[in-house]
Design a protein around this motif. Sequence first.
Motif, mmCIF file in Angstrom:
data_model
loop_
_atom_site.group_PDB
_atom_site.id
_atom_site.type_symbol
_atom_site.label_atom_id
_atom_site.label_comp_id
_atom_site.label_asym_id
_atom_site.label_seq_id
_atom_site.Cartn_x
_atom_site.Cartn_y
_atom_site.Cartn_z
ATOM 1 N N PHE A 1 87.565 82.524 42.619
ATOM 2 C CA PHE A 1 88.718 82.905 41.802
ATOM 3 C C PHE A 1 89.985 83.020 42.651
ATOM 4 O O PHE A 1 91.086 82.686 42.194
ATOM 5 C CB PHE A 1 88.440 84.227 41.084
ATOM 6 N N VAL A 2 89.834 83.456 43.895
ATOM 7 C CA VAL A 2 90.993 83.575 44.790
ATOM 8 C C VAL A 2 91.510 82.182 45.160
ATOM 9 O O VAL A 2 92.720 81.939 45.160
ATOM 10 C CB VAL A 2 90.639 84.390 46.052
ATOM 11 N N HIS A 3 90.592 81.269 45.472
ATOM 12 C CA HIS A 3 90.985 79.878 45.734
ATOM 13 C C HIS A 3 91.701 79.296 44.512
ATOM 14 O O HIS A 3 92.721 78.607 44.652
ATOM 15 C CB HIS A 3 89.743 79.030 46.040
ATOM 16 N N LEU B 1 101.381 84.366 48.606
ATOM 17 C CA LEU B 1 100.931 85.031 49.829
ATOM 18 C C LEU B 1 99.777 86.005 49.563
ATOM 19 O O LEU B 1 99.025 86.335 50.483
ATOM 20 C CB LEU B 1 102.093 85.772 50.487
ATOM 21 N N ILE B 2 99.640 86.474 48.307
ATOM 22 C CA ILE B 2 98.559 87.419 47.984
ATOM 23 C C ILE B 2 97.193 86.766 48.129
ATOM 24 O O ILE B 2 96.348 87.259 48.890
ATOM 25 C CB ILE B 2 98.756 88.015 46.570
ATOM 26 N N PRO B 3 96.917 85.630 47.415
ATOM 27 C CA PRO B 3 95.619 84.974 47.644
ATOM 28 C C PRO B 3 95.468 84.450 49.069
ATOM 29 O O PRO B 3 94.356 84.410 49.606
ATOM 30 C CB PRO B 3 95.601 83.829 46.619
ATOM 31 N N THR B 4 96.598 84.061 49.691
ATOM 32 C CA THR B 4 96.533 83.590 51.083
ATOM 33 C C THR B 4 96.037 84.708 51.995
ATOM 34 O O THR B 4 95.155 84.497 52.845
ATOM 35 C CB THR B 4 97.922 83.111 51.552
ATOM 36 N N LEU C 1 94.279 87.380 51.120
ATOM 37 C CA LEU C 1 92.880 87.692 50.792
ATOM 38 C C LEU C 1 91.925 86.682 51.416
ATOM 39 O O LEU C 1 90.874 87.048 51.955
ATOM 40 C CB LEU C 1 92.697 87.720 49.271
ATOM 41 N N LEU C 2 92.285 85.404 51.366
ATOM 42 C CA LEU C 2 91.425 84.365 51.932
ATOM 43 C C LEU C 2 91.365 84.447 53.454
ATOM 44 O O LEU C 2 90.342 84.142 54.064
ATOM 45 C CB LEU C 2 91.909 82.978 51.496
ATOM 46 N N LEU C 3 92.451 84.879 54.056
ATOM 47 C CA LEU C 3 92.494 84.979 55.516
ATOM 48 C C LEU C 3 91.748 86.198 56.044
ATOM 49 O O LEU C 3 91.083 86.126 57.087
ATOM 50 C CB LEU C 3 93.952 85.023 56.000
ATOM 51 N N TYR C 4 91.840 87.317 55.329
ATOM 52 C CA TYR C 4 91.350 88.584 55.891
ATOM 53 C C TYR C 4 90.216 89.249 55.103
ATOM 54 O O TYR C 4 89.671 90.254 55.544
ATOM 55 C CB TYR C 4 92.516 89.566 56.032
ATOM 56 N N ARG C 5 89.860 88.704 53.946
ATOM 57 C CA ARG C 5 88.805 89.341 53.152
ATOM 58 C C ARG C 5 87.587 88.444 52.941
ATOM 59 O O ARG C 5 86.545 88.911 52.513
ATOM 60 C CB ARG C 5 89.360 89.770 51.782
ATOM 61 N N PHE C 6 87.743 87.144 53.229
ATOM 62 C CA PHE C 6 86.636 86.218 52.983
ATOM 63 C C PHE C 6 86.399 85.335 54.200
ATOM 64 O O PHE C 6 87.302 85.118 55.010
ATOM 65 C CB PHE C 6 86.924 85.345 51.749
ATOM 66 N N GLU C 7 85.189 84.822 54.282
ATOM 67 C CA GLU C 7 84.828 83.918 55.378
ATOM 68 C C GLU C 7 85.184 82.494 54.969
ATOM 69 O O GLU C 7 84.569 81.919 54.070
ATOM 70 C CB GLU C 7 83.320 84.027 55.668
ATOM 71 N N ILE C 8 86.191 81.909 55.626
ATOM 72 C CA ILE C 8 86.637 80.558 55.279
ATOM 73 C C ILE C 8 86.598 79.623 56.485
ATOM 74 O O ILE C 8 87.197 78.536 56.460
ATOM 75 C CB ILE C 8 88.060 80.575 54.673
ATOM 76 N N GLY C 9 85.898 80.023 57.546
ATOM 77 C CA GLY C 9 85.757 79.167 58.715
ATOM 78 C C GLY C 9 87.092 78.804 59.336
ATOM 79 O O GLY C 9 88.002 79.635 59.434
ATOM 80 N N TYR C 10 87.208 77.518 59.717
ATOM 81 C CA TYR C 10 88.457 77.048 60.341
ATOM 82 C C TYR C 10 89.557 76.747 59.331
ATOM 83 O O TYR C 10 90.647 76.322 59.716
ATOM 84 C CB TYR C 10 88.182 75.798 61.183
ATOM 85 N N TYR D 1 91.274 78.756 57.985
ATOM 86 C CA TYR D 1 92.369 79.703 58.218
ATOM 87 C C TYR D 1 93.585 78.981 58.812
ATOM 88 O O TYR D 1 94.733 79.389 58.593
ATOM 89 C CB TYR D 1 91.914 80.847 59.130
ATOM 90 N N LEU D 2 93.347 77.885 59.552
ATOM 91 C CA LEU D 2 94.444 77.102 60.140
ATOM 92 C C LEU D 2 95.327 76.518 59.040
ATOM 93 O O LEU D 2 96.559 76.484 59.154
ATOM 94 C CB LEU D 2 93.878 75.971 61.009
ATOM 95 N N TYR D 3 94.684 76.075 57.960
ATOM 96 C CA TYR D 3 95.437 75.516 56.829
ATOM 97 C C TYR D 3 96.322 76.574 56.187
ATOM 98 O O TYR D 3 97.494 76.307 55.878
ATOM 99 C CB TYR D 3 94.468 74.937 55.792
ATOM 100 N N PHE D 4 95.793 77.765 55.986
ATOM 101 C CA PHE D 4 96.569 78.804 55.311
ATOM 102 C C PHE D 4 97.718 79.328 56.179
ATOM 103 O O PHE D 4 98.782 79.674 55.654
ATOM 104 C CB PHE D 4 95.650 79.934 54.858
ATOM 105 N N TYR D 5 97.531 79.355 57.498
ATOM 106 C CA TYR D 5 98.650 79.707 58.371
ATOM 107 C C TYR D 5 99.731 78.629 58.307
ATOM 108 O O TYR D 5 100.930 78.937 58.318
ATOM 109 C CB TYR D 5 98.170 79.894 59.812
ATOM 110 N N LEU D 6 99.305 77.360 58.225
ATOM 111 C CA LEU D 6 100.260 76.266 58.067
ATOM 112 C C LEU D 6 101.012 76.406 56.744
ATOM 113 O O LEU D 6 102.225 76.168 56.681
ATOM 114 C CB LEU D 6 99.527 74.918 58.112
ATOM 115 N N CYS D 7 100.305 76.819 55.688
ATOM 116 C CA CYS D 7 100.934 77.010 54.378
ATOM 117 C C CYS D 7 102.025 78.069 54.432
ATOM 118 O O CYS D 7 103.083 77.921 53.806
ATOM 119 C CB CYS D 7 99.879 77.399 53.334
ATOM 120 N N ILE D 8 101.779 79.148 55.168
ATOM 121 C CA ILE D 8 102.787 80.215 55.298
ATOM 122 C C ILE D 8 104.053 79.657 55.939
ATOM 123 O O ILE D 8 105.177 79.924 55.487
ATOM 124 C CB ILE D 8 102.221 81.390 56.128
#
Length: 285
Positions: free
Chosen positions: A159-161, A213-216, A218-227, A229-236
């Motif tokens: 749901f967060v994705h 930034l809210i789902p970003t 949550l995905l970075l710090y509340r769920f296991e998303i492997g590597y 996280y590089l994509y979401f930092y790029l998104c920011i």
Amino acid sequence: MFSVVRGYNILIIVIAQYLASIYIMAHGKPLKQVVLDVNLFMLVLASAATIAGGYIINNFYDSEKDLINRPFKSQLDRLVSQNTKLSFYFVLNFGAAVMASYVSFRTVMFFSVYIFGIWFYSHKLKKLPFIGNLVSAILTITPFFAIFMYYKNFETVIFVHAMFLFLMIYMRELTKDLENIKGDLALGYKTIPIIYGENASKIMLTVLSFLTLIPTYLLLYRFEIGYMYLYFYLCIILLLIFLVILWKSKTKTHYLILHNILKFMIVAGVFCIVLINVGVVLNRI
């Protein structure tokens, strides 16, 4: 015809559905079981046919507007007659129903509602502010909802994705409205930029950027998303660049750049799904 149905978009959606199935929806199942699942294959094909039909009916209703907003593409699309487009539209929708029937009767009903929703959006809702953008974003993520219901995986991370994707698509739709003001105004479309002005649209896009930034987070710090996280930092970083350019934008070219930034983020997100577990192919064969 490939231009009319936007074949490149459909290819991306097909890849996205399979990657989402492998890495998110059915991450606990063997790779071969997911990839070789005939029901999943039929769902993806039905989605592709329905979306292709949606692009055709959208092109049919927007032919005059596209002459103003996308003159080159419109000339290319006009090489295919309107009768041929409509014939192909009905063939695609019938094919989608047949493929859905292989899965279940409920799936046929789902795609029947989806087909009607796309037509109603193209015919009526597209010209309405807020509702048009909202329905467009919902229709865009609907193929993933079909996969979600098939696997019945109700994990919170899904749901967060979905929320992240929905917000990105909503921003893209609003940016397209800014980009297409000239054609929308000429054809009487009541979009947000036309009714409330460009500044109001920019404020709305800014708010949506911060909401993303809210789902970003949550995905970075509340769920296991492997590597991934590089994509979401790029998104920011890209969202910050997006906001800087947004408030300096005045022309169609500026808004086209913003549109392409969001499109890149969405498409890159599809392929970056593999970063959730880079060893999944080797480990799950």
